[in-house]
Design a protein around this motif. Structure first.
Motif, PDB file in Angstrom:
ATOM      1  N   ARG A 199      -7.354  30.978  54.205  1.00  0.00           N
ATOM      2  CA  ARG A 199      -8.338  30.046  53.620  1.00  0.00           C
ATOM      3  C   ARG A 199      -9.666  30.207  54.336  1.00  0.00           C
ATOM      4  NH1 ARG A 199      -6.136  24.286  53.086  1.00  0.00           N
ATOM      5  NH2 ARG A 199      -5.269  25.261  51.224  1.00  0.00           N
ATOM      6  N   LEU A 200     -10.751  30.203  53.567  1.00  0.00           N
ATOM      7  CA  LEU A 200     -12.105  30.196  54.121  1.00  0.00           C
ATOM      8  C   LEU A 200     -12.734  28.837  53.885  1.00  0.00           C
ATOM      9  CD1 LEU A 200     -13.412  33.623  52.775  1.00  0.00           C
ATOM     10  CD2 LEU A 200     -12.370  33.133  54.990  1.00  0.00           C
ATOM     11  N   LEU A 201     -13.503  28.386  54.875  1.00  0.00           N
ATOM     12  CA  LEU A 201     -14.158  27.080  54.756  1.00  0.00           C
ATOM     13  C   LEU A 201     -15.485  27.130  55.506  1.00  0.00           C
ATOM     14  CD1 LEU A 201     -13.765  23.948  54.052  1.00  0.00           C
ATOM     15  CD2 LEU A 201     -13.028  23.736  56.414  1.00  0.00           C
ATOM     16  N   ALA A 202     -16.525  26.602  54.894  1.00  0.00           N
ATOM     17  CA  ALA A 202     -17.804  26.453  55.594  1.00  0.00           C
ATOM     18  C   ALA A 202     -18.229  24.994  55.484  1.00  0.00           C
ATOM     19  CB  ALA A 202     -18.858  27.376  55.006  1.00  0.00           C
ATOM     20  N   VAL A 252     -18.175  30.570  59.091  1.00  0.00           N
ATOM     21  CA  VAL A 252     -17.069  30.439  58.151  1.00  0.00           C
ATOM     22  C   VAL A 252     -15.790  30.343  58.965  1.00  0.00           C
ATOM     23  CG1 VAL A 252     -15.695  31.688  56.432  1.00  0.00           C
ATOM     24  CG2 VAL A 252     -18.164  31.586  56.203  1.00  0.00           C
ATOM     25  N   HIS A 253     -15.011  29.292  58.686  1.00  0.00           N
ATOM     26  CA  HIS A 253     -13.689  29.165  59.308  1.00  0.00           C
ATOM     27  C   HIS A 253     -12.710  30.005  58.492  1.00  0.00           C
ATOM     28  CE1 HIS A 253     -14.538  25.389  61.705  1.00  0.00           C
ATOM     29  NE2 HIS A 253     -15.500  25.303  60.803  1.00  0.00           N
ATOM     30  N   LEU A 254     -11.859  30.747  59.183  1.00  0.00           N
ATOM     31  CA  LEU A 254     -10.782  31.485  58.517  1.00  0.00           C
ATOM     32  C   LEU A 254      -9.471  30.923  59.083  1.00  0.00           C
ATOM     33  CD1 LEU A 254     -10.611  35.340  58.088  1.00  0.00           C
ATOM     34  CD2 LEU A 254      -8.623  33.946  58.596  1.00  0.00           C
ATOM     35  N   PHE A 255      -8.710  30.263  58.215  1.00  0.00           N
ATOM     36  CA  PHE A 255      -7.429  29.661  58.601  1.00  0.00           C
ATOM     37  C   PHE A 255      -6.296  30.494  58.018  1.00  0.00           C
ATOM     38  CE2 PHE A 255     -10.336  26.000  57.949  1.00  0.00           C
ATOM     39  CZ  PHE A 255     -10.330  25.468  59.218  1.00  0.00           C
ATOM     40  N   ALA A 256      -5.226  30.644  58.782  1.00  0.00           N
ATOM     41  CA  ALA A 256      -4.084  31.414  58.291  1.00  0.00           C
ATOM     42  C   ALA A 256      -2.886  31.184  59.204  1.00  0.00           C
ATOM     43  CB  ALA A 256      -4.435  32.899  58.254  1.00  0.00           C
ATOM     44  N   GLY A 257      -1.760  31.814  58.811  1.00  0.00           N
ATOM     45  CA  GLY A 257      -0.589  31.817  59.682  1.00  0.00           C
ATOM     46  C   GLY A 257       0.512  30.893  59.247  1.00  0.00           C
ATOM     47  N   LYS A 258       0.284  30.101  58.200  1.00  0.00           N
ATOM     48  CA  LYS A 258       1.314  29.234  57.624  1.00  0.00           C
ATOM     49  C   LYS A 258       0.791  28.741  56.274  1.00  0.00           C
ATOM     50  CE  LYS A 258      -0.309  24.797  59.310  1.00  0.00           C
ATOM     51  NZ  LYS A 258      -0.037  23.553  60.042  1.00  0.00           N
ATOM     52  N   PRO A 259       1.683  28.211  55.418  1.00  0.00           N
ATOM     53  CA  PRO A 259       1.171  27.595  54.186  1.00  0.00           C
ATOM     54  C   PRO A 259       0.210  26.459  54.557  1.00  0.00           C
ATOM     55  CG  PRO A 259       3.541  27.911  54.053  1.00  0.00           C
ATOM     56  CD  PRO A 259       3.151  28.188  55.488  1.00  0.00           C
ATOM     57  N   LEU A 260      -0.965  26.459  53.945  1.00  0.00           N
ATOM     58  CA  LEU A 260      -2.035  25.578  54.420  1.00  0.00           C
ATOM     59  C   LEU A 260      -2.162  24.260  53.663  1.00  0.00           C
ATOM     60  CD1 LEU A 260      -4.533  28.467  55.067  1.00  0.00           C
ATOM     61  CD2 LEU A 260      -3.498  27.015  56.816  1.00  0.00           C
TER      62      LEU A 260
END
Ligand code: AMP
Length: 125
Positions: free
Chosen positions: A93-96, A111-119
């Protein structure tokens, strides 16, 4: 505390200091136009921040003032990080966060980049 997006760029914000090498970061990618590093307070198993190297407060500021090369470089860096970290197949997921309603805390575009599990759902609360 969320920033006031109408203020001019603050040369002493935390990310400007990281870019100048005055503060450390856990770097994952660097090129001519962008730097990516681990968020100091991760909100997901993988939480990376990607920032342009130029002095831009927000997405609207960046898109109005940055050169085509800077914009391309930043956008490409986000994708490069996702590929390099193996995130394309599982997804991410990307988030700003921008300005007061976006609850932006650091007044340098990131930009935040989230990952590593279902979000989960896109927005909480
Ligand atoms: P935002 O609310 O989008 O402005 O988020 C700013 C982010 O920067 C937060 O997720 C913080 O944990 C992160 N952060 C603040 N200081 C540092 C730092 N020195 N190194 C890495 N991440 C940081």
């Amino acid at each position: 505390m969320a920033i006031d997006p109408t203020l001019p760029y603050d040369e002493n914000n935390i990310f400007a200091r990281i870019l100048r090498g005055e503060l450390p970061c856990k770097k994952v990618h660097e090129d001519d136009h962008a730097l990516a590093f681990h968020d100091i307070n991760p909100q997901a198993p993988t939480h990376i921040l990607v920032i342009p190297k130029g002095p831009y407060v927000s997405w609207d500021d960046f898109s109005a003032r940055a050169s085509a090369d800077e914009i391309a470089g930043f956008i490409r860096a986000v994708g490069q990080v996702a590929r390099d970290l193996g995130l394309v197949e599982p997804g991410y997921r990307l988030l700003a966060n921008i300005g007061r309603h976006g609850h932006q805390e650091v007044p340098h575009l990131h930009v935040h980049l989230f990952a590593g599990k279902p979000l989960g759902p896109m927005l909480a609360g």
